[in-house]
Enzyme design. Sequence first.
Site, PDB file in Angstrom:
ATOM      1  N   ASP A 214       0.900  -1.256  -0.173  1.00 49.41           N
ATOM      2  CA  ASP A 214       0.182  -0.063  -0.091  1.00 49.41           C
ATOM      3  C   ASP A 214       0.781   1.205  -0.149  1.00 49.41           C
ATOM      4  O   ASP A 214       1.832   1.309   0.672  1.00 49.41           O
ATOM      5  CB  ASP A 214      -0.935   0.048   1.335  1.00 49.41           C
ATOM      6  CG  ASP A 214      -1.862   1.184   1.401  1.00 49.41           C
ATOM      7  OD1 ASP A 214      -2.773   1.308   0.398  1.00 49.41           O
ATOM      8  OD2 ASP A 214      -1.875   1.937   2.215  1.00 49.41           O
ATOM      9  N   GLU A 275      14.993 -15.598  -0.151  1.00 48.82           N
ATOM     10  CA  GLU A 275      15.544 -16.509   0.924  1.00 48.82           C
ATOM     11  C   GLU A 275      14.291 -17.572   0.763  1.00 48.82           C
ATOM     12  O   GLU A 275      14.796 -18.722   1.646  1.00 48.82           O
ATOM     13  CB  GLU A 275      15.546 -16.162   2.243  1.00 48.82           C
ATOM     14  CG  GLU A 275      16.804 -14.886   2.220  1.00 48.82           C
ATOM     15  CD  GLU A 275      16.892 -14.077   3.511  1.00 48.82           C
ATOM     16  OE1 GLU A 275      16.178 -14.796   4.711  1.00 48.82           O
ATOM     17  OE2 GLU A 275      17.528 -13.048   3.755  1.00 48.82           O
TER      18      GLU A 275
END
Length: 541
Positions: A214, A275
């Site tokens: 956002d 990751e």
Amino acid sequence: MGLNDQRDVSGQEWWRHAVTYQVYPRSFADANGDGIGDLAGITSRLPYLRDLGVDAVWISPFYTSPQRDHGYDVADYHDVDPLFGTLADADELLARAHELGLKVIVDLVPNHTSSDHAWFQAALAAGPGSPERARYLFRDAAPDGSRPNNWMSVFGGPAWSKAPDGTGDDAQWYLHLFDESQPDLDWRNPEVGDMFVEVLRFWLDRGADGFRVDVAHGLLKEESLRDQVLPGGLDLSRGLPATEAMVERAGVDEPMWDQPEVHDVYRRWHEVLAEYDGDRMLVAEAWTQTPESMARYIREDEMSQAFNFAWLLAPWSASQFADVITGTLEAVADVHGSPTWVLSNHDVARHVTRYGGGELGLARARAATLTMLALPGSAYLYQGEELGLPEVDVAPEHKQDPFFLRTGVGGRDGCRVPLPWSGDAPPFGFGPGDGQPWIPQPDAWAALTVDKQEADPGSTLGFYRAALAARRTFAHTAGDDVEMLDLGADVLAFRRGPVTVVLNCGDQPVGLPAGDVLMASGPVADTLPADTAVWLGEAPA
């Protein structure tokens, strides 16, 4: 292979050609009968989304929140608001979505917190000059005692409010680019960046496939917090709804938006997501001024995608649609990015209404959708557009949008009315209760329920299901090259791989190039009627 670790048939990340469906939790499905949608309601309707043919679900905020801005004012990023359920409900939703082959994108709100957040409450208690206040943008008054600068809130009125504990010369002001209950964080403070890395990991560990970010362009402000230089005649005191903002902001000085340092945040987030297995992704809500500035958010070491609001803001015009397509594709090509296309969301009037309303607006909405779905990249759908829902004229006494509450005009409630699922009267199967939901539904929606449209292959729901099924036959393999075709001033036409797309934005039928009709937004004979789009090409073997 780890959780949801998959590539599409072209070997690319899943999100590059995905169709993502936005769920606004309050208004999607209500499981407990309180008139407000919830996570259990979403989970119960996931098979509907699977059958619709989408690839992913983006869920607007469901975190702990006082709901001043319906969840975009977050008090705790690590929990679910009781209004929507529990963390166990979130886990069940994620698990069920993955069982059905759907990805889940979680909405993240990093520009500001709720004023109820523990950090902001600690800042008020600690007072001026404290480390707690350094997490937000608290400032002393100007020498004349006025607000620190002239910035205005997107929701109308000044963007500064006086800290409630301040009196006299010690009074400080805090910045809120939205509602006063949404204080902006100071992203130059490393504690803020560290906290949001923890939030990312919390939801990634629970199985989130990505994040919609956002106000992605707003995290960093110019460090001086200088006054905004405004051209004559531009009045920002009334606030700017999204559709007006892009028009009126073009070329305007904006020290509070789209600062270069914001990209450092997303480079760090990129490393965190890398990751994890499964091609986790980030998509930016970045209301930038140009396609080029939008594309900077999707450089190879930053975000995966950014919403392409130029497509949403374009009027019904073949030439303007063509300009958006060529401008977007050129901008994302420079950064080797993937384009996105969107026609509606929870912040703008539904495109059936924007395109004229009634049968005209619906015909144009279907035609624009078919055109959008043929373009390279990914498409984002807003809940209810597959039913052809129009904007609702919500009575003032039922409006709850903080933009309306601050300004007394407009508001976004009309696109947030809860979905009609079944039956002949409100609440149209939205939940087990008998009364109207949190925003009343119009009686006229009796003809637009999911149940009624599922029984009619010619319905808008039937059209969406057919279009999404047809899209799957070429979306991943047709390539990213688009050849624009000249079929007249009122006609948008292009070829992508084996598919030729023709959209008639004029008021008279036009001739069609040779080819088999693969999909059309309305009846097509030897010519293409006004306000209609068609896909032409060789039917796949």
